[in-house]
Write an enzyme that holds these catalytic residues in place. Sequence first.
Site, PDB file in Angstrom:
ATOM      1  N   ASP A 102      13.098  20.395  -7.136  1.00  0.00           N
ATOM      2  CA  ASP A 102      14.512  20.081  -7.339  1.00  0.00           C
ATOM      3  C   ASP A 102      15.370  21.090  -6.589  1.00  0.00           C
ATOM      4  O   ASP A 102      14.914  22.125  -6.106  1.00  0.00           O
ATOM      5  CB  ASP A 102      14.877  19.979  -8.815  1.00  0.00           C
ATOM      6  N   ASN A 157      28.001  21.024  -7.225  1.00  0.00           N
ATOM      7  CA  ASN A 157      28.912  20.003  -7.743  1.00  0.00           C
ATOM      8  C   ASN A 157      30.204  20.618  -8.271  1.00  0.00           C
ATOM      9  O   ASN A 157      31.318  20.111  -8.022  1.00  0.00           O
ATOM     10  CB  ASN A 157      28.245  19.209  -8.862  1.00  0.00           C
ATOM     11  N   GLU A 209      18.648  15.738  -9.756  1.00  0.00           N
ATOM     12  CA  GLU A 209      18.357  16.410  -8.490  1.00  0.00           C
ATOM     13  C   GLU A 209      16.875  16.737  -8.377  1.00  0.00           C
ATOM     14  O   GLU A 209      16.464  17.581  -7.592  1.00  0.00           O
ATOM     15  CB  GLU A 209      19.186  17.696  -8.360  1.00  0.00           C
TER      16      GLU A 209
END
Length: 438
Positions: A311, A319, A354
């Site tokens: 990930d 974000n 993710e």
Amino acid sequence: MDIPAAKDFSTLPSDCEALLEGSPATLYATGPGWWRNDLHYVSYNLATLIGATRAQLQATPALWLEHVRDAQEAEARLFAGLATGESRIRLYYRILDTEERVRYVQDDIAVQRDAAGEVIELVGSLADISETQAALTRLEALAENERFYRFIVENISDAIVLMDAESECRFASPSIRGLLGHCPEYLHDRGLLALLPPDDAPRVQRLIRDASRRGEPLRMELRMRHRRGHYVWLETCCSPYLNPASERYEWILAVARDITDRKHREHRLQELSTTDSLTGALNRDAYLSCLRSGLEAADHVAQRVSLVIFDIDHFKTINDTWGHAAGDLVLACVGEMCRTALRDHDVFGRIGGEEFSLMLAGQSLNDAALLAERLRKKFESVRVEFHGEWLSFSVSFGVAERYSHEGVESLLHRADMGLYDAKRNGRNRVHQAPPSPV
């Protein structure tokens, strides 16, 4: 033999009359009025043809007309010939015999005229051509059927192919050119299985043979190679032909239509239902389904399978700092780089926000770790442009090789533990799964 004129028929010598009556010919003689009156002579077999006596027919010539099915047409042809001076006239018409069967006759008429050219006598000889006419009718029907079926075969958009027991082409309709790019003559006497993908040919051949042995039609979807090299999807219905003499299935009639566009739509719908649109990876459900199938297949051939879970490090920070659009851009970059680096049979899935996973069939733990390290370095070096700014990111990896007959959940858990160790030890690194306790 010359037949006497009308005035002589009533006084025929006995030997001449006997000769006429003994002849198999069907004869008559009449004046210009033909069948309607003035019938001078009629042979016995002509009278019996309609169930009358010679005397009855000579007394009432109209009896003959009652049995003629095409009297008006025959008279029209006769009078036209007489008007143009023909000396030999041939008529064709139908009569009903004593058993009410339709008989086809050929009536050859010799026309006798006087010095002024006026008709004084018609002498006719009838021949039963019913069998010949029936044969001609059958031939005409066959020719009509051939034209009918040829029109269908030559104009139908589906391809029609006739194969023998060895799958060699014996006939191909013209529409095969639009379907596969080959002219029908090119395919003649060629083995059609050679146009199938090599891995499909044995399966298709087995299905066709099994259907032939059972005498059952077979419907299937298959691919065939176009003349230009690409493959075309065909929906094909194969029907075996049984030779009634040998009671063996000797032919296969195949009707095929192009379903390439439909298959592409189905594939696209399948992709939409199983693929993550942002990264191009399989979604979680589809990936886990492939993983289960892959492990089952590996059990049959004792094949090694390794799993990689990875990930994006600090993805929440990306974000929060740059917005979800930037995060989506990073996810898309990860997906593109993985898809270009993997083999065709490697399975790539997005199993979380993710978080991603790779199933590597035939790869050892070391092989999987080397691949993960190559990907890690690529991710570490890449820069993603976002509104004039360059974003960087790193990825952590956990790697595990499957134990013999290990289940999906256990393998995923061990690879996830490797990822956990990579995160705990500083991120941006590859960690192998810790060994399971004995």
